[in-house]
Scaffold this motif. Structure first.
Motif, mmCIF file in Angstrom:
data_model
loop_
_atom_site.group_PDB
_atom_site.id
_atom_site.type_symbol
_atom_site.label_atom_id
_atom_site.label_comp_id
_atom_site.label_asym_id
_atom_site.label_seq_id
_atom_site.Cartn_x
_atom_site.Cartn_y
_atom_site.Cartn_z
ATOM 1 N N ILE A 147 3.412 4.991 9.035
ATOM 2 C CA ILE A 147 2.726 3.967 9.793
ATOM 3 C C ILE A 147 1.240 3.938 9.519
ATOM 4 O O ILE A 147 0.529 3.093 10.031
ATOM 5 C CB ILE A 147 2.947 4.177 11.299
ATOM 6 C CG1 ILE A 147 2.358 5.520 11.723
ATOM 7 C CG2 ILE A 147 4.384 4.081 11.662
ATOM 8 C CD1 ILE A 147 2.394 5.749 13.201
ATOM 9 N N SER A 148 0.717 4.873 8.700
ATOM 10 C CA SER A 148 -0.707 4.870 8.416
ATOM 11 C C SER A 148 -1.071 3.837 7.367
ATOM 12 O O SER A 148 -2.233 3.498 7.210
ATOM 13 C CB SER A 148 -1.134 6.259 7.941
ATOM 14 O OG SER A 148 -0.396 6.621 6.808
ATOM 15 N N GLU A 149 -0.075 3.349 6.616
ATOM 16 C CA GLU A 149 -0.376 2.397 5.569
ATOM 17 C C GLU A 149 -0.483 1.002 6.162
ATOM 18 O O GLU A 149 0.335 0.605 6.974
ATOM 19 C CB GLU A 149 0.732 2.429 4.519
ATOM 20 C CG GLU A 149 0.852 3.803 3.870
ATOM 21 C CD GLU A 149 2.041 3.886 2.960
ATOM 22 O OE1 GLU A 149 2.118 4.852 2.213
ATOM 23 O OE2 GLU A 149 2.871 2.976 2.993
ATOM 24 N N PRO A 162 -5.605 -3.347 -6.173
ATOM 25 C CA PRO A 162 -4.555 -2.327 -6.195
ATOM 26 C C PRO A 162 -4.250 -1.837 -4.773
ATOM 27 O O PRO A 162 -5.120 -1.751 -3.926
ATOM 28 C CB PRO A 162 -5.164 -1.193 -7.041
ATOM 29 C CG PRO A 162 -6.288 -1.825 -7.796
ATOM 30 C CD PRO A 162 -6.787 -2.950 -6.969
ATOM 31 N N VAL A 163 -2.980 -1.542 -4.546
ATOM 32 C CA VAL A 163 -2.564 -1.016 -3.240
ATOM 33 C C VAL A 163 -3.150 0.373 -3.048
ATOM 34 O O VAL A 163 -3.134 1.183 -3.978
ATOM 35 C CB VAL A 163 -1.021 -0.953 -3.169
ATOM 36 C CG1 VAL A 163 -0.585 -0.283 -1.881
ATOM 37 C CG2 VAL A 163 -0.454 -2.348 -3.284
ATOM 38 N N PRO A 164 -3.704 0.687 -1.871
ATOM 39 C CA PRO A 164 -4.262 2.021 -1.653
ATOM 40 C C PRO A 164 -3.200 3.091 -1.848
ATOM 41 O O PRO A 164 -2.097 2.983 -1.343
ATOM 42 C CB PRO A 164 -4.744 1.983 -0.200
ATOM 43 C CG PRO A 164 -4.064 0.815 0.418
ATOM 44 C CD PRO A 164 -3.830 -0.155 -0.678
ATOM 45 N N ALA A 165 -3.578 4.139 -2.573
ATOM 46 C CA ALA A 165 -2.608 5.174 -2.913
ATOM 47 C C ALA A 165 -2.754 6.421 -2.068
ATOM 48 O O ALA A 165 -1.843 7.222 -2.006
ATOM 49 C CB ALA A 165 -2.749 5.549 -4.387
ATOM 50 N N SER A 166 -3.901 6.605 -1.452
ATOM 51 C CA SER A 166 -4.084 7.847 -0.708
ATOM 52 C C SER A 166 -5.143 7.695 0.358
ATOM 53 O O SER A 166 -5.969 6.788 0.328
ATOM 54 C CB SER A 166 -4.478 8.999 -1.660
ATOM 55 O OG SER A 166 -5.761 8.749 -2.211
ATOM 56 N N GLY A 167 -5.098 8.616 1.322
ATOM 57 C CA GLY A 167 -6.140 8.756 2.326
ATOM 58 C C GLY A 167 -6.613 10.190 2.290
ATOM 59 O O GLY A 167 -5.901 11.079 1.817
ATOM 60 N N ARG A 168 -7.830 10.462 2.806
ATOM 61 C CA ARG A 168 -8.382 11.826 2.752
ATOM 62 C C ARG A 168 -8.598 12.310 4.179
ATOM 63 O O ARG A 168 -9.144 11.590 5.005
ATOM 64 C CB ARG A 168 -9.676 11.847 1.955
ATOM 65 C CG ARG A 168 -9.475 11.346 0.534
ATOM 66 C CD ARG A 168 -10.743 11.425 -0.291
ATOM 67 N NE ARG A 168 -11.133 12.804 -0.550
ATOM 68 C CZ ARG A 168 -12.157 13.411 0.056
ATOM 69 N NH1 ARG A 168 -12.849 12.776 0.973
ATOM 70 N NH2 ARG A 168 -12.474 14.658 -0.228
ATOM 71 N N LEU A 208 -7.552 17.349 2.467
ATOM 72 C CA LEU A 208 -6.268 16.974 1.880
ATOM 73 C C LEU A 208 -6.263 15.488 1.562
ATOM 74 O O LEU A 208 -6.609 14.657 2.410
ATOM 75 C CB LEU A 208 -5.134 17.291 2.864
ATOM 76 C CG LEU A 208 -3.726 16.840 2.472
ATOM 77 C CD1 LEU A 208 -3.210 17.656 1.302
ATOM 78 C CD2 LEU A 208 -2.770 16.938 3.656
ATOM 79 N N ALA A 209 -5.892 15.157 0.312
ATOM 80 C CA ALA A 209 -5.663 13.766 -0.074
ATOM 81 C C ALA A 209 -4.163 13.514 -0.033
ATOM 82 O O ALA A 209 -3.391 14.222 -0.688
ATOM 83 C CB ALA A 209 -6.212 13.506 -1.479
ATOM 84 N N SER A 210 -3.753 12.524 0.766
ATOM 85 C CA SER A 210 -2.326 12.299 0.962
ATOM 86 C C SER A 210 -2.051 10.824 1.182
ATOM 87 O O SER A 210 -2.905 10.079 1.679
ATOM 88 C CB SER A 210 -1.829 13.111 2.163
ATOM 89 O OG SER A 210 -0.495 12.814 2.458
ATOM 90 N N ALA A 249 -7.055 3.798 1.773
ATOM 91 C CA ALA A 249 -6.519 3.256 3.031
ATOM 92 C C ALA A 249 -7.115 3.986 4.214
ATOM 93 O O ALA A 249 -7.297 5.199 4.163
ATOM 94 C CB ALA A 249 -5.007 3.396 3.050
ATOM 95 N N PRO A 250 -7.443 3.292 5.272
ATOM 96 C CA PRO A 250 -7.948 3.965 6.473
ATOM 97 C C PRO A 250 -6.873 4.854 7.065
ATOM 98 O O PRO A 250 -5.728 4.463 7.141
ATOM 99 C CB PRO A 250 -8.288 2.805 7.428
ATOM 100 C CG PRO A 250 -7.440 1.669 6.946
ATOM 101 C CD PRO A 250 -7.318 1.847 5.464
ATOM 102 N N ALA A 251 -7.278 6.045 7.471
ATOM 103 C CA ALA A 251 -6.317 6.995 8.032
ATOM 104 C C ALA A 251 -6.148 6.755 9.522
ATOM 105 O O ALA A 251 -7.087 6.466 10.226
ATOM 106 C CB ALA A 251 -6.797 8.431 7.795
ATOM 107 N N VAL A 252 -4.909 6.902 9.970
ATOM 108 C CA VAL A 252 -4.642 6.781 11.401
ATOM 109 C C VAL A 252 -4.768 8.159 12.021
ATOM 110 O O VAL A 252 -4.119 9.103 11.588
ATOM 111 C CB VAL A 252 -3.223 6.223 11.636
ATOM 112 C CG1 VAL A 252 -2.901 6.261 13.120
ATOM 113 C CG2 VAL A 252 -3.144 4.806 11.102
#
Length: 699
Positions: A147-149, A162-168, A208-210, A249-252
């Motif tokens: 749900i964070s995406e 490009p679609v965001p691939a990761s959040g930090r 962590l980048a995820s 992408a913004p992290a939730v």
């Protein structure tokens, strides 16, 4: 790794979180809510939502998301709590329980119930917070997308972004042991890329980048650490990592869980790996380990076999006393102590505090008191008193019925209490304490008490034979008769006359008994006496003929040798034994159990005074052998149900000894005597005066 391997762990932990949530909701003071309690309720919903999202349980995730939003407004002071709001939160908790049960059974939760509770929560947010309230559902997790995406807020122009691939994320670990920290870092490596790590045991930070969201990262890490030990926040991008070509992408995080979550048009990432608590949490210094009850039962059975073997060795050593070696004696003595310590230690594993039982009743009392328009305060004492887990599961239903009876029949309405000079609020006490080798559980209220005349009138109407000079204690026992109820009318709470007899049967099936003490206008106390465990029994060995039987010590009162002047014959060959001022039925174990070569003369025997079904009896046996702990073996599982027998055990000489059922022994004795009298009468020729005519016989 198949994530379904961890379903059971999630179900168990989610159930515990829901129980914790209910407890805090019931204890919450709506006038001055405790921030710590509000945070605990919020964290419970937050953790369940994260786990539900990880495992793809959409209905559970959707419901907890809406509940979590409201709880967030409450803890921030934007939502003023009231009793009716707490009722809605409790109803939502019940719905979450139902959803959890559905997923546990591998079925989808009721969609109509889901839509109803979601509509209630959304409407509540709109009414209490206003149009700005975040009442939207989480996005359906059809592809298990985290749900964070989120989708871009603006439609891209020209070349597609490009679609965001990761959040930090910056993940802070507080007071985590070195072993648990290593496990957490290992788990993080499965969730994304660990870019940096530094710190000490008190405070350790990991970047962590995820591609996952904060909720899902937390749900996985909570398998190893407690939520209070974790802090997950967005990490800055420019200053800490090289620039990337794709947008981040913004992290939730926990602070923005009230925002609506949306999906992105891409394939969902692979599910994160999770580690079961039994593999991870036991690495800490004060950690615990989850073990299935079946494994504990298996160990208890093996320890029981060890105790039996040790008894056999002791008996062999006693029989060869003349040739007994000193080292052998010392070794057997050490084995005896070790076996006893091992037995006590493994039995303690099955013991759970009574809080496990008592924690179920605040909600019941609250809801039922509201339904009956009564004001009731529940008080619990002895919540740390321990009882065998197998017994705690079986005691819940009898206690529930007793509590409902106290609320419905015992405690008066506020107006009636005021008229009687009492406070408007009635008191209901649940207490537990150890009493010798047993546990005493009491359900006590300060209501109107039992009405002796009303009970006797109902007993007469039901055709029950009641002596004229019956004591109060025996009158109270009449309410355990099947179909007995003094309720003026039948309601959905009580009045059908079923329940109290079931309570008594269930308690006696656990090797216990029930006592009632009541005073008019002051209240009623129901006492339940149970053995601490059903696996090990303190027994009194008695000999009848060449057979050895075991009596549960908690049912034995005393023993004596009857005198001729204390025996009183009754009709039907019954004998009463006078013990001080009481006259007790004398039950011959020889007759009841068909034992040959046993002593028939009561004055040459031993009378053991026992208690069963609230009454006392005198058991006629040949000899008292001694007291010992015995390992209980279920006779029905290994053989079949035997009248007068509750279980069996193996003695030190390898022979099987039956554990007598005191409650059933009296009934068995009576049936055997009646059968013997009938056979005797059938063998005797009838005189013409006593022989019925053919006409009468055929009629």
């Amino acid at each position: 790794m198949d994530i379904t391997d961890f379903y059971d762990t999630f179900f168990e932990e989610a159930g515990e979180l829901l129980a914790e949530m209910e407890q805090h909701l019931l204890e919450l003071d709506v006038e001055a809510p405790d921030p710590e309690q509000l945070n605990a309720i919020f964290r419970a919903a937050h953790s369940i939502k994260g786990g539900a999202g990880t495992f793809g349980f959409e209905a559970l995730q959707r419901t907890t998301h809406l509940l979590e939003n409201l709880l967030d407004y409450a803890r921030c002071g934007e939502l003023t709590l009231r009793r009716d709001l707490i009722d809605i939160f409790l109803e939502t908790k019940d719905m979450l329980n139902d959803q959890l049960d559905a997923y546990r059974q591998s079925v989808e939760p009721d969609p109509e119930a889901l839509e109803r509770i979601c509509r209630i929560l959304q409407q509540l947010a709109l009414e209490e917070i206003g149009e700005g309230a975040a009442v939207e559902d989480v996005a359906p997790a059809q592809s298990s997308a985290p749900i964070s995406e989120v989708e871009p807020a603006v439609e891209p122009q020209g070349e597609e972004t490009p679609v965001p691939a990761s959040g930090r994320f910056r993940i802070t670990l507080s007071d985590v042991s070195e072993k648990d920290r290593d496990l957490l870092i290992e788990e993080m490596a499965h969730l994304g890329k660990v870019e940096s790590k530094s710190g000490d045991t008190a405070r350790y930070e990991v970047v962590l980048a995820s591609s996952l969201g904060g909720d899902e990262i937390e749900a996985v890490l909570c398998f190893v650490a407690d939520p209070e030990q974790l802090e997950i926040a967005p990490a800055a991008d420019a200053s800490e990592t090289p620039a990337v070509e794709t947008a981040t992408a913004p992290a939730v995080t926990e602070s923005d869980t009230s925002k609506p979550a949306e999906k992105i048009p891409e394939k969902a990432p692979e599910k994160p790996r999770a580690r079961a608590p039994s593999q991870a949490k036991n690495s800490g210094d004060s950690a615990s380990i989850r073990v299935p009850v079946t494994k504990v039962d298996q160990i208890i059975n093996l320890v029981g076999e060890l105790v039996i073997t040790q008894s056999m060795l002791d008996q062999v050593a006693e029989e060869s006393e003349g040739n007994r070696d000193g080292k052998l004696s010392s070794g057997l003595s050490l084995l005896s102590r070790t076996a006893r310590d091992l037995q006590e230690a493994i039995m303690s594993v099955r013991m759970v505090p009574m809080d496990y039982v008592f924690s179920r009743f605040p909600r019941l009392v609250r809801d039922l008191a509201s339904k009956l328009d009564k004001e009731v305060e529940l008080i619990t004492e002895g919540k740390s008193t321990e009882l065998d887990k197998g017994l705690t599961e079986r005691i819940i239903d009898p206690l529930t019925h007793l509590v409902r009876n106290s609320l419905d029949h015992g405690i008066e309405t506020p107006a009636e209490r005021e008229a009687a000079g009492k406070s408007r609020t009635g008191n209901l006490l649940l207490s537990a304490q150890h009493q010798g080798g047993s546990i005493l559980i009491e359900v006590s209220d300060d209501g109107g008490g039992l009405n002796r005349e009303k009970i006797l009138a109902k007993a007469e109407a039901n055709g029950l034979a009641v002596p004229d000079n019956i004591s109060d204690e025996d009158v109270w026992q009449l309410i355990f008769a099947p179909g007995f109820s003094t309720a003026a009318e039948v309601s959905d709470v009580s009045g059908r006359g079923v329940g109290m007899d079931v309570v008594k049967r269930n308690i006696e099936a656990m090797g216990g008994h029930v006592e009632i003490d009541s005073r008019p206008g002051q209240g009623t106390t129901t006492r339940i006496v149970l053995p601490l465990t059903l696996a090990i029994l303190d027994g009194m060995s008695v000999r009848v003929g060449e057979e050895t039987f075991v009596l549960p010590v908690n049912g034995v009162i005393e023993s004596l040798q009857p005198r001729e002047e204390d025996l009183y014959p009754m009709a039907g060959e019954d004998l009463l034994l006078k013990v001080r001022e009481d006259y007790l039925p004398l039950i011959s174990v020889r007759t009841a159990m068909d034992v040959e070569k046993a002593i028939a003369d009561p004055t040459a025997s031993i009378a053991v005074i026992v208690q069963g079904q609230g009454r006392r009896y005198a058991l006629q046996v040949d000899e008292l052998v001694g007291q010992q702990q015995v390992v209980v073996k279920n006779l029905e599982t290994n053989y079949r149900k035997v009248p007068g027998v509750s279980a069996a055990t193996i003695l030190g000489d390898g022979s099987v000894s039956l554990i007598l059922d005191i409650s059933d022994l009296h009934r068995l004795h009576q049936s055997k005597k009646n059968q013997g009298a009938f056979e005797s009468a059938a063998r005797e020729p009838m005189s013409s005066a006593t022989r019925p005519s053919e006409e009468v016989a055929y009629q």
